[in-house]
Design an enzyme around this catalytic site. Structure first.
Site, PDB file in Angstrom:
ATOM      1  N   GLU A   1       5.593 -17.796  18.079  1.00 60.93           N
ATOM      2  CA  GLU A   1       5.096 -16.380  18.046  1.00 60.93           C
ATOM      3  C   GLU A   1       3.572 -16.442  17.411  1.00 60.93           C
ATOM      4  O   GLU A   1       2.974 -15.334  17.664  1.00 60.93           O
ATOM      5  CB  GLU A   1       5.701 -15.325  17.394  1.00 60.93           C
ATOM      6  CG  GLU A   1       6.907 -15.156  18.215  1.00 60.93           C
ATOM      7  CD  GLU A   1       8.177 -15.188  17.659  1.00 60.93           C
ATOM      8  OE1 GLU A   1       8.453 -15.313  16.433  1.00 60.93           O
ATOM      9  OE2 GLU A   1       9.327 -15.473  18.562  1.00 60.93           O
TER      10      GLU A   1
ATOM     11  N   ASP B   1       8.813 -16.675   6.139  1.00 58.92           N
ATOM     12  CA  ASP B   1       9.062 -16.406   7.677  1.00 58.92           C
ATOM     13  C   ASP B   1       9.996 -15.026   7.646  1.00 58.92           C
ATOM     14  O   ASP B   1      11.086 -15.090   8.413  1.00 58.92           O
ATOM     15  CB  ASP B   1       9.720 -17.649   8.592  1.00 58.92           C
ATOM     16  CG  ASP B   1       9.321 -17.616   9.976  1.00 58.92           C
ATOM     17  OD1 ASP B   1       8.867 -16.445  10.249  1.00 58.92           O
ATOM     18  OD2 ASP B   1       9.977 -18.520  10.589  1.00 58.92           O
TER      19      ASP B   1
ATOM     20  N   GLY C   1       3.677 -22.168  15.998  1.00 57.58           N
ATOM     21  CA  GLY C   1       4.910 -21.583  16.074  1.00 57.58           C
ATOM     22  C   GLY C   1       4.850 -21.145  17.607  1.00 57.58           C
ATOM     23  O   GLY C   1       3.854 -20.826  18.265  1.00 57.58           O
TER      24      GLY C   1
ATOM     25  N   ASP D   1      17.020 -15.581   9.293  1.00 56.26           N
ATOM     26  CA  ASP D   1      16.339 -17.058  10.176  1.00 56.26           C
ATOM     27  C   ASP D   1      16.202 -17.867   8.924  1.00 56.26           C
ATOM     28  O   ASP D   1      15.428 -18.586   8.954  1.00 56.26           O
ATOM     29  CB  ASP D   1      15.055 -16.490  10.904  1.00 56.26           C
ATOM     30  CG  ASP D   1      14.955 -17.974  11.796  1.00 56.26           C
ATOM     31  OD1 ASP D   1      15.856 -18.804  11.799  1.00 56.26           O
ATOM     32  OD2 ASP D   1      13.682 -18.163  12.245  1.00 56.26           O
TER      33      ASP D   1
ATOM     34  N   ASN E   1       0.521 -18.559  14.797  1.00 57.11           N
ATOM     35  CA  ASN E   1      -0.048 -19.780  13.880  1.00 57.11           C
ATOM     36  C   ASN E   1      -0.036 -19.706  12.419  1.00 57.11           C
ATOM     37  O   ASN E   1      -0.453 -18.345  12.082  1.00 57.11           O
ATOM     38  CB  ASN E   1      -1.314 -20.312  14.534  1.00 57.11           C
ATOM     39  CG  ASN E   1      -1.475 -20.570  15.994  1.00 57.11           C
ATOM     40  OD1 ASN E   1      -0.865 -21.594  16.605  1.00 57.11           O
ATOM     41  ND2 ASN E   1      -1.360 -19.606  16.777  1.00 57.11           N
ATOM     42  N   VAL E   2      -0.063 -20.471  11.889  1.00 54.29           N
ATOM     43  CA  VAL E   2      -0.545 -20.212  10.067  1.00 54.29           C
ATOM     44  C   VAL E   2      -1.499 -21.167   9.924  1.00 54.29           C
ATOM     45  O   VAL E   2      -1.754 -22.325  10.501  1.00 54.29           O
ATOM     46  CB  VAL E   2       0.575 -20.600   9.241  1.00 54.29           C
ATOM     47  CG1 VAL E   2       0.291 -20.411   7.879  1.00 54.29           C
ATOM     48  CG2 VAL E   2       2.011 -19.739   9.596  1.00 54.29           C
TER      49      VAL E   2
END
Ligand code: ADP
Ligand code: MG
Length: 263
Positions: free
Chosen positions: A67, A213, A65, A196, A69-70
């Site tokens: 901002e 999120d 993403g 969001d 990472n997962v």
């Protein structure tokens, strides 16, 4: 497109490719992504999580993403966990500063980028906790440390749970009602607005919706909370209206969520 976005797009493509091939750790591209994501500081945090026996291996990236990472990781007892790792860059700092500003829980934070990113992680962790306590289905958070959050992995051995947008729902109306109920519990019990909420930040696992999120979620007394709530409601209504679910009007949902009685 700004350079930062281009860069992320590139990383994203690499991750996508890796996801398909699954030979993440052994490929040279895999190593490149690894180097990008795992700066020394982050490696230190991962090491600590290993010492604490929270994780034994970091398996592969699930998502890249703006901002952070997962990653999927595995705990020593074999259970799967998700690591959300925030990038400790200036760009991340700029993106998140605006959200922290109006949050009374983070008053007096200095302009130190790294500290702000840590605070952001703390915020996401706390938000997940509060939402869970309020009866909103979220991945259970287990630990946060500097720029990393450890939480339950939503999915199974084969794959991570898909986002709402890519699932053909059997009972969309039921899912819609549950999401609206989640918004209400978040608002009235956790005193939080997600901020969001959309088909991107809801995962479907075994037919059930999970809200994810939650870093930007804000207290209901945040100056922009109602604006964000309106946007969340609009997004959810738009998505389910397109699925031909008989949705309530935006105003009705808004009142229901806030607990305002209709005349
Ligand atoms: N706990 C989790 N289990 C499985 N997959 C997850 C989990 N958390 C996030 N993901 C995956 O990673 C993606 C990005 O996570 P998210 O928290 O939405 O961060 P971002 O800020 O990058 O959008 C999600 O869309 C989802 O596919
Ligand atoms: Mg997201």
């Amino acid at each position: 497109m700004p350079t930062e976005d281009k860069h992320i797009l590139k990383l994203d493509r690499q991750v996508d490719k890796l996801r398909l091939t699954r030979s993440f750790e052994s490929s040279s591209e895999g190593r490149k992504v690894m180097e990008e994501v795992f700066d020394n500081l982050t490696l230190g945090v991962i090491f600590k999580l290993t010492c604490e026996k929270r994780i034994s291996t970091v398996d592969f990236p699930v998502s890249t993403g703006k901002e952070g990472n997962v990653f999927r990781a595995t705990a020593p007892d074999g259970t799967l966990v998700a690591l959300k790792i925030y990038r400790t860059s200036n760009a991340t700092f700029k993106n998140i500063a605006k959200y922290i500003e109006g949050d009374t829980r983070f008053k007096g934070l200095t302009g130190n980028p790294r500290k702000l990113i840590y605070a952001w992680c703390t915020k996401e962790f706390k938000n997940l906790n509060r939402l869970e306590q309020a009866g909103v289905r979220v991945p259970h958070p287990t630990r946060f440390l500097k720029n990393i959050i450890v939480m339950d992995y939503i999915g199974d051995e084969v794959m991570a749970a898909p986002q709402l947008r890519s699932v053909q729902l059997e009972e969309p109306a039921k899912i819609y009602r549950e999401i609206v109920r989640f918004m209400k519990r978040a608002f009235q019990k956790a005193k939080l607005v997600h901020g969001d909420l959309s088909e991107y930040n809801i995962l479907i696992h075994e037919g059930l919706p999970y809200i994810i999120d939650c870093g930007q979620a804000m207290l209901t007394d945040h100056p922009n909370a109602i604006e964000f709530l309106k946007r969340d409601v609009k997004n959810i209504n738009r998505y389910f209206r397109n699925l031909e679910v008989k949705v309530w009007s935006d105003e009705t949902v808004l009142k229901y969520v806030q607990g305002v009685r209709e005349k």
